[in-house]
Design a protein around this motif. Structure first.
Motif, PDB file in Angstrom:
ATOM      1  N   LEU A 160      50.345 -41.012 -24.813  1.00  0.00           N
ATOM      2  CA  LEU A 160      51.594 -41.062 -24.036  1.00  0.00           C
ATOM      3  C   LEU A 160      52.405 -39.787 -24.239  1.00  0.00           C
ATOM      4  O   LEU A 160      52.976 -39.235 -23.299  1.00  0.00           O
TER       5      LEU A 160
ATOM      6  N   ALA B 188      51.175 -36.815 -22.327  1.00  0.00           N
ATOM      7  CA  ALA B 188      50.998 -37.004 -20.878  1.00  0.00           C
ATOM      8  C   ALA B 188      51.843 -36.030 -20.061  1.00  0.00           C
ATOM      9  O   ALA B 188      51.591 -35.824 -18.884  1.00  0.00           O
TER      10      ALA B 188
ATOM     11  N   SER C  14      60.593 -39.158 -18.484  1.00  0.00           N
ATOM     12  CA  SER C  14      59.768 -40.367 -18.419  1.00  0.00           C
ATOM     13  C   SER C  14      58.712 -40.386 -19.523  1.00  0.00           C
ATOM     14  O   SER C  14      58.005 -41.380 -19.682  1.00  0.00           O
ATOM     15  N   THR C  15      58.586 -39.318 -20.279  1.00  0.00           N
ATOM     16  CA  THR C  15      57.612 -39.302 -21.378  1.00  0.00           C
ATOM     17  C   THR C  15      58.357 -39.401 -22.714  1.00  0.00           C
ATOM     18  O   THR C  15      59.514 -39.017 -22.803  1.00  0.00           O
TER      19      THR C  15
ATOM     20  N   ASN D  20      48.708 -30.321 -20.500  1.00  0.00           N
ATOM     21  CA  ASN D  20      49.852 -30.845 -19.751  1.00  0.00           C
ATOM     22  C   ASN D  20      51.134 -30.059 -20.010  1.00  0.00           C
ATOM     23  O   ASN D  20      52.228 -30.538 -19.763  1.00  0.00           O
TER      24      ASN D  20
ATOM     25  N   LEU E  42      52.935 -51.541 -14.497  1.00  0.00           N
ATOM     26  CA  LEU E  42      52.927 -50.182 -15.030  1.00  0.00           C
ATOM     27  C   LEU E  42      52.625 -49.185 -13.914  1.00  0.00           C
ATOM     28  O   LEU E  42      53.289 -48.157 -13.770  1.00  0.00           O
ATOM     29  N   ALA E  43      51.619 -49.510 -13.103  1.00  0.00           N
ATOM     30  CA  ALA E  43      51.206 -48.584 -12.046  1.00  0.00           C
ATOM     31  C   ALA E  43      52.270 -48.465 -10.956  1.00  0.00           C
ATOM     32  O   ALA E  43      52.588 -47.368 -10.504  1.00  0.00           O
TER      33      ALA E  43
ATOM     34  N   LEU F 249      56.546 -48.284 -12.896  1.00  0.00           N
ATOM     35  CA  LEU F 249      56.810 -47.163 -13.802  1.00  0.00           C
ATOM     36  C   LEU F 249      56.261 -45.861 -13.244  1.00  0.00           C
ATOM     37  O   LEU F 249      56.953 -44.855 -13.175  1.00  0.00           O
ATOM     38  N   ASN F 250      54.987 -45.878 -12.829  1.00  0.00           N
ATOM     39  CA  ASN F 250      54.374 -44.614 -12.418  1.00  0.00           C
ATOM     40  C   ASN F 250      54.747 -44.212 -10.997  1.00  0.00           C
ATOM     41  O   ASN F 250      54.930 -43.039 -10.710  1.00  0.00           O
ATOM     42  N   PHE F 251      54.863 -45.187 -10.086  1.00  0.00           N
ATOM     43  CA  PHE F 251      55.151 -44.833  -8.696  1.00  0.00           C
ATOM     44  C   PHE F 251      56.654 -44.780  -8.428  1.00  0.00           C
ATOM     45  O   PHE F 251      57.190 -43.770  -7.998  1.00  0.00           O
TER      46      PHE F 251
ATOM     47  N   GLU G 201      58.935 -44.832 -10.666  1.00  0.00           N
ATOM     48  CA  GLU G 201      59.562 -44.143 -11.794  1.00  0.00           C
ATOM     49  C   GLU G 201      60.804 -44.859 -12.322  1.00  0.00           C
ATOM     50  O   GLU G 201      61.835 -44.247 -12.593  1.00  0.00           O
TER      51      GLU G 201
ATOM     52  N   ARG H  53      61.190 -47.085 -18.507  1.00  0.00           N
ATOM     53  CA  ARG H  53      60.362 -47.918 -19.368  1.00  0.00           C
ATOM     54  C   ARG H  53      61.245 -48.854 -20.177  1.00  0.00           C
ATOM     55  O   ARG H  53      62.421 -48.546 -20.386  1.00  0.00           O
TER      56      ARG H  53
END
Lengths: 345, 405
Positions: free
Chosen positions: A67, A70, A75-76, A97, B245-246, B249-251, B253, B256
């Motif tokens: 993670l 990434a 967001s990380t 990355n 999650l997909a 969170l990922n799409f 945003e 978390r």
């Protein structure tokens, strides 16, 4: 239909609002470092410094570094904990990355103990005993180079003098860092005491690794899940069984279980700190320097963590079972935290 | 004759099997509940230690270092203390939280003299000894060693140790000091998640059920959708976590660890359950009522919203509450979206990082500190209370809204 579209607008609106930067540090990583990092996070949040308490997820060392590497940006995660050093592979992933500026912090040691119920037999083990009792393949007969499936069922078959009770050892599953460290330090340490296997290490490292680090799967080693409290419960109900877990759990359950002496040294605080007790490992955390100054408090947290009253000899983490670093090593990492020393590997 | 007695015997045996089955089920439940209650009940009490304070009027209270001042007052109660080890041993009987309680006391008594005995939070180690969770063995008890035990004995002989009700458990969020840890953060996180899950899944599921049951024409395509919905209800919850999650969170945003994302993910999970329940409820509305409405000249939409849905509502709500109750106890999908985390602050809104009740239980069960064991059970008791409350609501709603014809 109206409901559906309202729900969608709601979602989109939230998506937009979340792009702004966050004001809380996010930390992921090792479940072994988690109990220590959370204490620091709580103190950091309560301290009068204007920062919020960081949010910490326990994802395991490998999962955390994945993670962490990434990418950059809010967001990380900003920091990842690890119960081992970062691997070359992970440094490369990070670099791919765009994360090249990482600071490494070593916080202390954690001992791994082999313990049994207080009312059970008191044993003196060696790392070789542990290897012979728990490895999948062990040397058979007196000929060098001949190995076979582990034939030992009771401890006194492993070495005369050990009690005549069946080998039952509860330990963590393969996903656990504790298990990796146990296999790496205790089992291969004992394994290399056999002369021809030590020679094999130079000749064929892969075969050596396989022989020395594979834990048996035929019953005596029982995978008890990641929950160490469960292992302690099992030990108290079965007096003849042993368990493998971190020193902090032994420390908390002194009235129920006792740690076995390994290679003549009992797992005490002082013995682990001095390095006399061999089955111990270092704990780390890694900081993404690009986030320093972007996410409030990252460097302050790092310095807060490395303070003497946290990781030092009388620090509050020591009360939680962390074994402190020698003063000189600690001073080095404290100055690294100030200067954001870049990790070179 | 013989055959009849044989049949009677068979009947008796059958009844016996049934009774045994019920008895076994009940005894398992009883063992579980007994286990949880007997370990958890002690978490609602908390050990306090009295400290003799003497803070005169002429001291500026905002300039006092609360920790040092409290420690000084506490150590004064043991004039025989000489060494640093002894000082440390005595002070370790007080919780880290005592400092904050002392600060509060100072704030409250600004401009007044503070003197006499005041109660302060004891450390978890002392708490467990007083509660009898760890037994005394000679001069030690668990993590309390000989050095500390002297002071414990002294305090006890003077009645300066007392069990009071645990105000932290229900009023604070997570902490790594067991004596200060609470489930308020988790409860609020759970409530936000559940509220969002309900708001999102209920309207979508009901509309889907109405459409599939009353509007869509029956063909291969609607059969396919039906099969898929039924299959979706049987998908393991972790898969919904991955989906969350997909997508979220990922799409999209979204942040978390936020209950908003948790709620949306749980909404995905409960959606099929509610659709199935709602379809069954809609199906069981007598067609004669709908036909009568249509016969009186009502349009299809009027019929659905005026007659079918109100009549089906008890069934739909029961299904929804069962789905929501399932979602309340779920940890696996929350793991994927980062809600299994250490969060010290009580969340102020659905966008703040938070945990949920079952997650808190999981995290505490995994903590090395012994004192978390009883708190784990206490948190389970609270979760069970929530579930019972939800189920009672379901029963009440069904009774209240049920129409007889």
């Amino acid at each position: 239909m109206k409901n559906l579209s309202t729900a969608l607008t709601f979602l989109v609106a939230l998506g937009v609002s979340s792009v702004e930067a966050r004001d809380t540090i996010k930390i992921v990583g090792s479940s072994t470092v988690y109990p220590f990092a959370t204490v620091v996070a709580e103190e950091f949040g309560r301290a009068d410094n204007g920062f919020k308490a960081p949010i910490i997820e326990s994802t395991g060392s490998g999962g955390g570094l994945k993670l962490f590497c990434a990418g950059k940006g809010p967001s990380t995660p900003d920091i990842t904990n690890a119960s081992r050093r970062i691997k070359m592979k992970e440094v490369k992933l990070c670099a791919k990355n765009g994360i090249t500026d990482i600071t490494e912090m070593k916080i202390g040691f954690d001992g791994i103990v082999v313990a049994n119920a207080k009312s059970g037999p008191t044993v003196q083990l060696t790392r070789k005993d542990l290897y012979l009792a728990l490895a999948k393949e062990v040397p058979i007969g007196i000929m060098d180079g001949v190995t076979g499936p582990n034939p030992y069922k009771t401890w006194n078959q492993v070495r005369a003098g050990l009690p005549n009770i069946p080998i039952v050892v509860y330990g963590p599953p393969p996903t656990s860092g504790t298990r990796d460290a146990f296999a790496e330090i205790a089992l291969s340490g004992g394994c290399s005491e056999i002369a021809w296997i030590k020679a094999l290490k130079k000749k064929d490292k892969k075969a050596w690794k396989k022989l020395c680090r594979t834990v048996r799967e035929d019953g005596p080693y029982v995978e008890a899940g990641e929950n160490d409290n469960l292992i302690i419960q099992k030990l108290t109900s079965n007096k003849d069984s042993f368990g493998v877990f971190g020193f902090s759990f032994l420390d908390q359950n002194k009235d129920k279980v006792k740690g076995a002496v390994i290679d003549g040294v009992a797992p005490t605080f002082d013995a682990i700190a001095s390095g006399d007790y061999k089955v111990s490992r270092s704990l780390f955390f890694y900081v993404k320097n690009d986030h320093v100054g972007v996410i409030p408090g990252v460097q302050e947290y790092m310095e807060f963590f490395m303070k003497d009253d946290a990781v030092g000899e009388g620090g509050y983490l020591v009360d939680k079972g962390l074994i402190p670093l020698p003063a000189s090593t600690r001073a080095k990492f404290q100055s690294d935290a100030k200067s954001l020393a870049k990790l070179v590997r | 004759m013989n055959k009849i007695s044989l049949r009677n015997k068979k009947e008796k045996r059958f009844q016996l099997y049934g009774k045994t089955a019920v008895l076994v089920a009940i005894s398992f439940l009883a063992i579980l509940l007994f286990n949880i209650f007997s370990t958890g009940i002690s978490a609602f009490k908390q050990t306090y230690v009295a400290v003799n304070l003497n803070i005169p009027l002429d001291v500026n209270k905002s300039e006092i270092n609360p920790r040092a001042e409290l420690n000084k007052s506490f150590l004064k109660m043991f004039p025989e203390i000489q060494s640093r080890t002894e000082r440390r041993a005595a002070l370790s009987l007080l919780s880290k939280g005592a400092k904050y309680e002392f600060e509060e006391l100072l704030d409250k008594n600004e401009g007044k003299i503070i003197e006499g005995y005041h109660w302060f939070l004891a450390s978890a180690d002392l708490d467990m000894y007083i509660k009898g969770t760890v037994k005394r063995q000679g001069d030690t008890a668990g993590r309390i060693d000989e050095n500390q035990m002297k002071f414990v004995d002294q305090l006890e002989s003077k009645n300066l140790i007392e069990l009071q009700s645990n105000k932290y458990l229900l009023s604070s969020a997570d902490s790594r000091e067991p004596e200060m840890a609470g489930i308020k953060g988790a409860i609020i996180g759970s409530l936000y998640s559940i509220l969002i899950a309900f708001l999102v899944s209920f309207p979508i599921a009901v509309m889907a059920a109405v459409y599939l049951e009353k509007i869509a024409s029956k063909n291969k395509f609607s059969d396919l959708i039906e099969t898929n919905i039924n299959n979706l209800a049987a998908v393991p919850s972790i898969v919904f976590g991955l989906l969350g999650l997909a997508i979220f969170l990922n799409f999209f945003e979204l942040p978390r660890s936020a209950p908003l994302v948790g709620g949306l993910t749980l909404a995905l999970m409960t959606l099929p359950t509610i659709v199935i329940a709602a379809r069954a409820a809609i199906k069981s509305v007598p067609p004669s009522i709908e036909e009568a409405a249509i016969g009186m000249g009502a349009s299809k939409v009027q019929t659905i919203f005026g007659f079918t849905l109100p009549l089906a509502m008890p069934g739909i709500l029961t299904g929804t509450i069962i789905g929501i109750a399932q979602a309340i106890g779920e940890t696996a999908p929350l793991l994927m979206i980062g809600m299994v985390a250490f969060v010290v602050d009580v969340p102020g809104g659905p966008m703040d990082a938070s945990t949920a009740l079952p997650v808190q239980i999981y995290l505490w069960a995994d903590s090395p500190e012994r004192a978390f064991t009883e708190r784990t059970s206490a948190a389970i008791m609270v979760l069970l209370a929530f579930l019972i409350l939800l189920n009672l609501t379901a029963i009440y709603l069904r009774k209240k809204l049920e129409k007889k014809w």
